[in-house]
Design an enzyme around this catalytic site. Structure first.
Site, PDB file in Angstrom:
ATOM      1  N   GLY A 131      10.339  19.272 -10.647  1.00  0.00           N
ATOM      2  CA  GLY A 131       9.446  19.978 -11.676  1.00  0.00           C
ATOM      3  C   GLY A 131       8.865  21.351 -11.388  1.00  0.00           C
ATOM      4  CB  ALA A 132       6.580  22.001  -8.276  1.00  0.00           C
ATOM      5  CG  LEU A 135       6.702   4.011 -11.014  1.00  0.00           C
ATOM      6  CD1 LEU A 135       5.401   3.715 -10.056  1.00  0.00           C
ATOM      7  CD2 LEU A 135       6.573   5.433 -11.167  1.00  0.00           C
ATOM      8  CB  THR A 183       4.600   3.695 -16.019  1.00  0.00           C
ATOM      9  OG1 THR A 183       3.440   4.711 -16.268  1.00  0.00           O
ATOM     10  CG2 THR A 183       4.913   2.996 -17.278  1.00  0.00           C
ATOM     11  CD  GLU A 184      -2.493   4.720 -13.523  1.00  0.00           C
ATOM     12  OE1 GLU A 184      -2.559   4.840 -12.293  1.00  0.00           O
ATOM     13  OE2 GLU A 184      -3.571   5.258 -14.174  1.00  0.00           O
ATOM     14  CG  PHE A 228      -2.301   7.116 -16.924  1.00  0.00           C
ATOM     15  CD1 PHE A 228      -1.490   6.550 -17.873  1.00  0.00           C
ATOM     16  CD2 PHE A 228      -1.804   7.648 -15.909  1.00  0.00           C
ATOM     17  CE1 PHE A 228       0.045   6.314 -17.800  1.00  0.00           C
ATOM     18  CE2 PHE A 228      -0.432   7.228 -15.724  1.00  0.00           C
ATOM     19  CZ  PHE A 228       0.463   6.745 -16.605  1.00  0.00           C
ATOM     20  NE  ARG A 266       0.106  11.765  -7.778  1.00  0.00           N
ATOM     21  CZ  ARG A 266       0.604  11.104  -8.708  1.00  0.00           C
ATOM     22  NH1 ARG A 266       0.330  11.089 -10.122  1.00  0.00           N
ATOM     23  NH2 ARG A 266       1.542  10.090  -8.420  1.00  0.00           N
ATOM     24  NE  ARG A 274      -1.303   5.874 -10.283  1.00  0.00           N
ATOM     25  CZ  ARG A 274      -0.578   6.719 -10.594  1.00  0.00           C
ATOM     26  NH1 ARG A 274       0.110   7.598  -9.676  1.00  0.00           N
ATOM     27  NH2 ARG A 274       0.089   6.793 -11.777  1.00  0.00           N
ATOM     28  CG  HIS A 322       1.880   3.172  -8.694  1.00  0.00           C
ATOM     29  ND1 HIS A 322       2.053   2.002  -9.325  1.00  0.00           N
ATOM     30  CD2 HIS A 322       2.027   4.162  -9.230  1.00  0.00           C
ATOM     31  CE1 HIS A 322       1.758   2.590 -10.613  1.00  0.00           C
ATOM     32  NE2 HIS A 322       1.925   3.691 -10.645  1.00  0.00           N
ATOM     33  N   GLY A 332      14.105  23.613  -3.787  1.00  0.00           N
ATOM     34  CA  GLY A 332      13.588  22.396  -4.418  1.00  0.00           C
ATOM     35  C   GLY A 332      13.704  22.848  -6.006  1.00  0.00           C
ATOM     36  N   GLY A 333      14.599  21.908  -6.548  1.00  0.00           N
ATOM     37  CA  GLY A 333      14.994  21.784  -8.070  1.00  0.00           C
ATOM     38  C   GLY A 333      14.167  20.732  -8.910  1.00  0.00           C
ATOM     39  CG  HIS A 344       3.583   6.423  -6.504  1.00  0.00           C
ATOM     40  ND1 HIS A 344       4.960   6.375  -6.997  1.00  0.00           N
ATOM     41  CD2 HIS A 344       2.774   7.087  -7.576  1.00  0.00           C
ATOM     42  CE1 HIS A 344       4.910   6.992  -8.387  1.00  0.00           C
ATOM     43  NE2 HIS A 344       3.714   7.288  -8.505  1.00  0.00           N
ATOM     44  CB  SER A 400       2.164  13.802  -9.930  1.00  0.00           C
ATOM     45  OG  SER A 400       2.690  13.227 -10.854  1.00  0.00           O
ATOM     46  CG  LEU A 401       4.707  14.313 -14.656  1.00  0.00           C
ATOM     47  CD1 LEU A 401       5.224  13.757 -15.720  1.00  0.00           C
ATOM     48  CD2 LEU A 401       6.001  14.849 -13.577  1.00  0.00           C
ATOM     49  CD  GLU A 416       4.805  13.959  -3.661  1.00  0.00           C
ATOM     50  OE1 GLU A 416       5.714  13.689  -4.831  1.00  0.00           O
ATOM     51  OE2 GLU A 416       4.754  12.637  -3.059  1.00  0.00           O
ATOM     52  CD  GLN A 447      -1.840   7.677  -6.218  1.00  0.00           C
ATOM     53  OE1 GLN A 447      -0.791   8.150  -7.032  1.00  0.00           O
ATOM     54  NE2 GLN A 447      -3.072   7.714  -6.528  1.00  0.00           N
TER      55      GLN A 447
END
Lengths: 590, 234
Positions: free
Chosen positions: A18-19, A255, A257-258, A121, A401, A289, A245, A15-16, A356, A406-407, A390, A243
């Site tokens: 963020g994590a 999406l 954004t919140e 948020f 969440r 949420r 959203h 997986g490429g 989401h 998440s980020l 995730e 979740q």
């Protein structure tokens, strides 16, 4: 049987996003021979779609901000089944991880003093005794995920990370001791299948929002890591927790954004009423949420929805003025014009709750080590297998969440997994080689698909699966309809086991990939459905009409889905943070 | 409507060809080109194209639609179809792997060449490096690039010198780091661009500007790099 070519690394990250890239960066910097195996070029990963920001107590908007307040919000947001040791770790280490991102070059928006801009948020307070709305979400306009993902890719280029771009991981390879020793993967460009041998395998494959018909998730979010781990017999935790959203663009699912509500936007029904004032008098549109999503559905079911069919509500932003919208929410203005044909400067955006985020996943400890929960509530560590982001359930999100977490989860636990692997390798971790039979076992699924001569078409079964999940396992659930859904899923599984791959060519064969992805979706959908039916209460994102209340006596715990016999067990939630008093469960109101 | 799609499977085709397909769009809706491709793929699973976010932020599905590069997922049929016909081809100037999937190695190589990462050799503070809103505003219109290659593959100078001319996307990113107040490698970055090809093959044709799906302006960024190079030379 031809012997497969073997590629050998100390550690691989599957997986490429963020994590995965944060883990890969840590490993590359530590000097381990590492590869990041990713089915899309890294900057095409779904992290790119994150908009509003990364929540973290860096004390820019409020110099007195405290990570313990962030921890409290996260525990409360999780409806008390987030593990408090993990949440403590994320919130306390967070600032360091965010400052590292700035040092790597992430183009955060700024305050007048030159610090990182933070916006309000949902679910943010100033501690257990002070429900004042906090502004804790660090933002790069409304393109924070894009900025973060590109920055991490750039940092990996700088560190010299090896990328296997457009390689699809098929299944995990386990040795005779049950340790994970790499995976089978396909080079999509050539179609070559190889065994990637590694002492450590990190699953960072993201979520599986594509199990639902209506989702904010990218087309690639097919739960590949969950599919691989479930097929390898690894139990999955809290899979009923999905979740929705509040603000996906009606029809398109993209999406919004919140951060729109953080900047002062709000939801209205067909009468123009700001209805969240009724459901969450204090936090209003910035309640959790799950709370906002349910309120929207209740408005729609109550006949107060907007549009010709009354099947959505409006997100009103025009009162914020063109200048704020174009500087703080430029991406949203673009998306809304493209997908809703509405210019937020002039008119509201039609929105509906949309799938989401997957709160559940592979149970891990703080170091990202995958756990094998047993039926007595204990667990063992699975040698060689790690998970972060995730796909993992560490669990910092519990039953719901918070936006912007998440980020933070990605960078904190991607980093932590890298640190843990580095430590183990230095201590001399070794694993036995996989035998030819071990490798062939991991090839079973692919061989069967490649040998298929008849069966069902992928697109058709995928639609059926998504429609079933949407109808029977959505925002509101109840036992009877879930039973119906489970029966249908049983029929769909038969088709999924017998897919027909009509195109068996090698070069960039996306039909083969889509078939393998559908099988992964099936595993995730089944775990979700079974766990949802078993959890007989309402908590966080899991809302049942037939069990409308939270039941702490029986269900203040994680659910564990055991793939071997498709049963569901329980696992204790951690209430033992190291440096602060635990937050005991309270009635959750906003 | 009539869709004419570029097809090529290296295992079975001696040469690429255009496949004409008549298709009725369900409900006559104004769908995106990517949705149209999904419809085609349901009928013929062998059709190859890349896609991911389906909302114009990941940059996977850059392709040439009726002669113009763009992202299939945010291009409605109404914006490109002429006389009920749409011709879909791979991005021009790069080798084709299969159908509309191109080999982007050359494009990525030019990106990597400009050292697309922040360089700052001073010790990092324990918090963020401060940057004023005005300094940060210098990055607007630059950092938003999604590496879709629509611009670079629309550039005749890149077609001519794909190995030596960095191309609009790479140069936009080069300027993104030159313009960052937190980056200290300005001199080094400029020196590495200071040759007859890397920057100066840009002839201001501005195809890059007209196709960028994110509304960015690589030509302007290239102009700024030229000015910096000239200033450094004097």
């Amino acid at each position: 049987m031809n012997e497969l070519r073997t590629l050998t690394f100390d550690a691989i990250v599957v997986g490429g996003g963020g994590a995965g890239m944060r883990a890969a960066l840590q490993l590359a910097q530590s000097g381990l021979n590492t590869a990041c195996v990713t089915k899309v070029f890294p900057t095409r990963s779904h992290t790119v779609s994150a908009q509003g920001g990364i929540t973290c107590a860096i004390a820019s908007a409020d110099p007195d901000d405290d990570w313990r307040w962030h921890m409290y919000d996260t525990v409360k947001g999780s409806d008390y089944i987030g593990d408090q040791d993990a949440i403590e770790y994320m919130c306390s280490v967070g600032p360091q991880a965010v400052f590292e991102l700035d040092h790597m070059g992430l183009p955060f928006s700024r305050t007048e003093t030159g610090r990182i801009y933070q916006r309000p948020f949902g679910g943010q307070s100033k501690g257990p005794d002070n429900p004042t709305q906090a502004a804790r979400t660090c933002a790069a306009a409304d393109r924070t995920g894009h900025a973060l993902l590109h920055t991490l890719y750039q940092a990996n280029l700088k560190a010299g990370t090896t990328f296997l771009n457009e390689w699809f991981a098929v299944d995990l390879v386990k040795n005779e001791d049950g340790a994970v020793v790499g995976c089978i993967a396909i080079c999509i460009e050539t179609g070559e299948t190889v065994y990637i041998k590694a002492k450590a395998t990190v699953l960072a494959t993201g979520g599986a929002g594509r199990i639902f018909a209506s989702t904010t998730n990218a087309l690639i979010n097919t739960g590949d890591g969950m599919g691989m781990s479930l097929r390898a017999g690894v139990p999955a935790q809290d899979m009923e927790m999905w979740q929705f959203h509040p603000t996906g663009i009606a029809g398109a699912g993209t999406l919004v954004t919140e951060g729109c509500r953080g900047e002062g936007g709000y939801l209205i029904n067909k009468d123009g009423e700001r209805f969240m004032e009724r459901y969450a008098p204090n936090s209003k549109d910035l309640a959790g949420r799950d709370v906002v999503a349910r309120s929207m559905i209740l408005e729609i079911l109550g006949g107060r929805g907007c549009g010709p069919n009354g099947d959505y509500v409006y997100l009103k932003l025009d009162h914020l003025g063109e200048e704020v919208l174009l500087s703080r929410l430029p991406g949203i203005c673009e998306l809304s014009k493209t997908f809703a044909h509405a210019d937020p400067v002039k008119e509201p955006i039609p929105v509906v709750p949309t799938c989401h985020y997957q709160m559940g996943g592979v149970a891990t400890n703080i170091g990202g080590q995958a756990l094998f929960p047993d039926k007595d509530g204990g667990h063992t560590i699975i040698d060689g297998l790690f998970a972060c982001g995730e796909v993992a359930c560490v669990s910092v999100h519990g039953a719901n969440r918070l936006g912007g977490n998440s980020l933070l989860d990605l960078v904190v636990f991607g980093r932590a997994a890298g640190i843990q692997i580095e430590k183990q390798m230095r201590e001399g971790y070794e694993a036995k080689d996989a035998s030819e039979a071990d490798i062939q076992r991991a090839m079973t699924r692919l061989n069967r698909l490649n040998g298929s001569s008849e069966g069902t078409a992928v697109a058709e079964v995928r639609k059926e699966l998504q429609a079933t999940m949407q109808l029977y396992f959505g925002v509101f659930r109840d036992g009877e309809s879930m039973q119906k859904g489970l029966k249908l899923l049983g029929e769909i599984r038969e088709k999924v086991e017998n897919l027909y791959l009509d195109d068996k060519s090698h070069a960039f064969n996306t039909a083969r990939i889509e078939a393998l992805e559908l099988q992964n979706l099936m595993e995730v959908a089944e775990a979700t459905a079974i766990a949802a039916e078993v959890r007989k209460e309402s908590r966080g994102a899991h809302a049942r009409n037939d069990f409308a209340d939270r039941d702490d006596e029986n269900w203040l715990c994680h659910s564990v889905f055991f793939p071997a016999d498709k049963t569901v067990g329980k696992r204790a939630v951690n209430f033992a943070p190291k440096t602060v008093e635990p937050f005991p469960p309270k009635i959750r109101t906003y | 409507m009539l869709v004419s799609v570029y097809r090529y499977n290296p295992e079975t085709d001696d040469a690429p060809y255009m496949q004409d397909i008549h298709i009725d769009i369900p409900g006559g809706k104004d769908i995106m080109v990517l949705d149209l491709l999904h419809l085609l793929k349901e009928k013929d699973t062998s059709l190859g194209y890349r896609r991911s976010c389906r909302e114009g932020v990941c940059g996977s599905d850059g392709m040439n639609m009726n002669g113009k590069n763009g992202l299939a997922c945010i291009t409605p049929l109404s914006a490109v179809v002429v006389d009920d016909k749409l011709v879909i081809r791979p991005l021009p100037g790069l080798p084709v792997i299969r159908d509309v999937v191109v080999d982007m190695s050359q494009f990525y190589k030019q990106y990597e060449k400009i050292k697309p990462f922040l360089i700052n050799d001073t010790p990092a503070p324990t918090m963020e490096r401060l940057q004023s809103p005005a300094e940060r505003a210098e990055l607007d219109g630059l950092y938003e690039c999604i590496l879709c290659a629509c611009c670079t593959t629309a550039c005749p100078s890149f077609w001519w010198n794909p190995d030596k001319f960095i191309g609009p996307s790479g140069l936009l990113q080069a300027y993104r780091f030159l313009a960052d107040s937190r980056d200290t490698a300005t001199h080094e970055r400029l020196s590495e661009l200071d040759d007859p090809f890397s920057v100066f093959r840009c002839h201001g044709i501005m195809n890059c500007v007209s196709v960028c799906p994110k509304g960015l302006n690589p030509t302007k960024a290239i102009g700024k790099i030229r000015n910096m190079l000239l200033q450094q030379a004097t």
